[in-house]
Write a protein that holds these residues in place. Structure first.
Motif, PDB file in Angstrom:
ATOM      1  N   GLY A   6      53.114 -39.734  11.432  1.00 51.02           N
ATOM      2  CA  GLY A   6      52.866 -40.588  12.594  1.00 51.02           C
ATOM      3  C   GLY A   6      53.412 -41.971  12.296  1.00 51.02           C
ATOM      4  N   VAL A   7      54.087 -42.556  13.258  1.00 54.39           N
ATOM      5  CA  VAL A   7      54.730 -43.853  13.057  1.00 54.39           C
ATOM      6  C   VAL A   7      54.319 -44.786  14.187  1.00 54.39           C
ATOM      7  N   ILE A   8      53.983 -46.005  13.844  1.00 53.68           N
ATOM      8  CA  ILE A   8      53.733 -47.035  14.840  1.00 53.68           C
ATOM      9  C   ILE A   8      54.463 -48.293  14.398  1.00 53.68           C
ATOM     10  N   SER A   9      55.053 -48.977  15.345  1.00 52.98           N
ATOM     11  CA  SER A   9      55.777 -50.202  15.017  1.00 52.98           C
ATOM     12  C   SER A   9      55.713 -51.157  16.197  1.00 52.98           C
ATOM     13  N   SER A  10      56.046 -52.397  15.913  1.00 58.23           N
ATOM     14  CA  SER A  10      56.201 -53.373  16.989  1.00 58.23           C
ATOM     15  C   SER A  10      57.524 -54.087  16.773  1.00 58.23           C
ATOM     16  N   MET A  11      58.095 -54.530  17.879  1.00 59.46           N
ATOM     17  CA  MET A  11      59.383 -55.196  17.804  1.00 59.46           C
ATOM     18  C   MET A  11      59.491 -56.249  18.883  1.00 59.46           C
ATOM     19  N   ILE A  12      60.357 -57.211  18.633  1.00 59.54           N
ATOM     20  CA  ILE A  12      60.703 -58.203  19.634  1.00 59.54           C
ATOM     21  C   ILE A  12      62.079 -57.836  20.165  1.00 59.54           C
ATOM     22  N   THR A  25      61.727 -51.990  32.722  1.00 55.17           N
ATOM     23  CA  THR A  25      61.622 -50.674  33.358  1.00 55.17           C
ATOM     24  C   THR A  25      62.265 -49.605  32.489  1.00 55.17           C
ATOM     25  N   GLU A  26      63.424 -49.896  31.938  1.00 56.56           N
ATOM     26  CA  GLU A  26      64.104 -48.918  31.073  1.00 56.56           C
ATOM     27  C   GLU A  26      63.317 -48.668  29.786  1.00 56.56           C
ATOM     28  N   ILE A  27      62.786 -49.725  29.193  1.00 55.76           N
ATOM     29  CA  ILE A  27      62.004 -49.565  27.955  1.00 55.76           C
ATOM     30  C   ILE A  27      60.778 -48.704  28.213  1.00 55.76           C
ATOM     31  N   GLU A  28      60.104 -48.933  29.327  1.00 55.07           N
ATOM     32  CA  GLU A  28      58.885 -48.175  29.637  1.00 55.07           C
ATOM     33  C   GLU A  28      59.159 -46.692  29.867  1.00 55.07           C
ATOM     34  N   ASN A  29      60.413 -46.313  30.101  1.00 51.15           N
ATOM     35  CA  ASN A  29      60.764 -44.902  30.270  1.00 51.15           C
ATOM     36  C   ASN A  29      60.863 -44.143  28.946  1.00 51.15           C
ATOM     37  N   PHE A  30      60.905 -44.856  27.821  1.00 49.04           N
ATOM     38  CA  PHE A  30      60.953 -44.189  26.522  1.00 49.04           C
ATOM     39  C   PHE A  30      59.561 -43.702  26.145  1.00 49.04           C
ATOM     40  N   ALA A  31      59.479 -42.468  25.667  1.00 52.54           N
ATOM     41  CA  ALA A  31      58.200 -41.906  25.235  1.00 52.54           C
ATOM     42  C   ALA A  31      57.615 -42.750  24.112  1.00 52.54           C
ATOM     43  N   GLY A  32      56.348 -43.094  24.238  1.00 51.00           N
ATOM     44  CA  GLY A  32      55.652 -43.841  23.193  1.00 51.00           C
ATOM     45  C   GLY A  32      55.847 -45.340  23.228  1.00 51.00           C
ATOM     46  N   ALA A  33      56.621 -45.855  24.200  1.00 54.92           N
ATOM     47  CA  ALA A  33      56.882 -47.299  24.268  1.00 54.92           C
ATOM     48  C   ALA A  33      55.893 -47.976  25.209  1.00 54.92           C
ATOM     49  N   GLU A  34      55.385 -49.109  24.775  1.00 60.58           N
ATOM     50  CA  GLU A  34      54.475 -49.909  25.593  1.00 60.58           C
ATOM     51  C   GLU A  34      54.854 -51.376  25.454  1.00 60.58           C
ATOM     52  N   ILE A  35      55.009 -52.058  26.559  1.00 56.07           N
ATOM     53  CA  ILE A  35      55.288 -53.492  26.548  1.00 56.07           C
ATOM     54  C   ILE A  35      53.952 -54.208  26.553  1.00 56.07           C
ATOM     55  N   THR A  36      53.737 -55.055  25.546  1.00 59.06           N
ATOM     56  CA  THR A  36      52.452 -55.726  25.422  1.00 59.06           C
ATOM     57  C   THR A  36      52.501 -57.193  25.820  1.00 59.06           C
ATOM     58  N   GLU A  49      55.247 -45.899  19.412  1.00 55.93           N
ATOM     59  CA  GLU A  49      54.683 -44.818  18.612  1.00 55.93           C
ATOM     60  C   GLU A  49      55.684 -43.670  18.606  1.00 55.93           C
ATOM     61  N   ALA A  50      55.847 -43.044  17.454  1.00 55.16           N
ATOM     62  CA  ALA A  50      56.784 -41.931  17.320  1.00 55.16           C
ATOM     63  C   ALA A  50      56.233 -40.924  16.312  1.00 55.16           C
ATOM     64  N   ASP A  51      56.825 -39.747  16.312  1.00 54.74           N
ATOM     65  CA  ASP A  51      56.408 -38.714  15.362  1.00 54.74           C
ATOM     66  C   ASP A  51      57.048 -38.894  13.995  1.00 54.74           C
ATOM     67  N   THR A  52      58.274 -39.446  13.977  1.00 57.33           N
ATOM     68  CA  THR A  52      59.006 -39.590  12.716  1.00 57.33           C
ATOM     69  C   THR A  52      59.722 -40.946  12.666  1.00 57.33           C
ATOM     70  N   ASP A  53      60.088 -41.348  11.477  1.00 63.66           N
ATOM     71  CA  ASP A  53      60.875 -42.572  11.310  1.00 63.66           C
ATOM     72  C   ASP A  53      62.222 -42.445  12.018  1.00 63.66           C
ATOM     73  N   ARG A  54      62.826 -41.267  11.986  1.00 63.06           N
ATOM     74  CA  ARG A  54      64.119 -41.039  12.643  1.00 63.06           C
ATOM     75  C   ARG A  54      63.995 -41.239  14.147  1.00 63.06           C
ATOM     76  N   GLN A  55      62.934 -40.696  14.742  1.00 62.85           N
ATOM     77  CA  GLN A  55      62.710 -40.861  16.180  1.00 62.85           C
ATOM     78  C   GLN A  55      62.537 -42.344  16.516  1.00 62.85           C
ATOM     79  N   LEU A  56      61.816 -43.063  15.694  1.00 61.65           N
ATOM     80  CA  LEU A  56      61.635 -44.502  15.901  1.00 61.65           C
ATOM     81  C   LEU A  56      62.973 -45.225  15.847  1.00 61.65           C
ATOM     82  N   ALA A  57      63.768 -44.939  14.829  1.00 63.43           N
ATOM     83  CA  ALA A  57      65.068 -45.601  14.677  1.00 63.43           C
ATOM     84  C   ALA A  57      65.992 -45.285  15.854  1.00 63.43           C
ATOM     85  N   ASP A  58      65.977 -44.030  16.299  1.00 65.98           N
ATOM     86  CA  ASP A  58      66.820 -43.643  17.437  1.00 65.98           C
ATOM     87  C   ASP A  58      66.401 -44.380  18.705  1.00 65.98           C
TER      88      ASP A  58
END
Length: 83
Positions: A6-12, A25-36, A49-58
């Motif tokens: 399980g992977v969780i990250s935050s980014m600017i 709108t485009e960011i919110e369409n990605f699975a696991g993405a939330e704008i805070t 949030e992602a299942d793997t580091d690879r999914q997060l990087a992609d």
């Protein structure tokens, strides 16, 4: 050995201010993405949030490829094996 991670990250995400609503709108369409949070100057805080580091990087790469996005900077990253 195939273990679930399980992977969780935050980014600017730095975006062109005049395109911020379309980019959000485009960011919110990605699975696991939330704008805070967002800032009128074009900064968007995203928790992902992602299942793997690879999914997060992609997903980060795809966010960076959205028209009007100037940059994506990882602020926090945590991964662990899910039981």
């Amino acid at each position: 050995m195939n273990e679930t991670v399980g992977v969780i990250s935050s980014m600017i995400v730095q975006a062109r201010p005049e395109q911020i609503e379309l980019i959000k709108t485009e960011i919110e369409n990605f699975a696991g993405a939330e704008i805070t949070a967002q800032d009128p100057s074009g900064k968007i805080i995203v928790v992902l949030e992602a299942d793997t580091d690879r999914q997060l990087a992609d997903t980060m790469q795809k966010i960076g490829e959205i028209q009007g996005v100037l940059g994506v900077n990882l602020v926090f990253h945590h991964s662990e094996k899910a039981n």
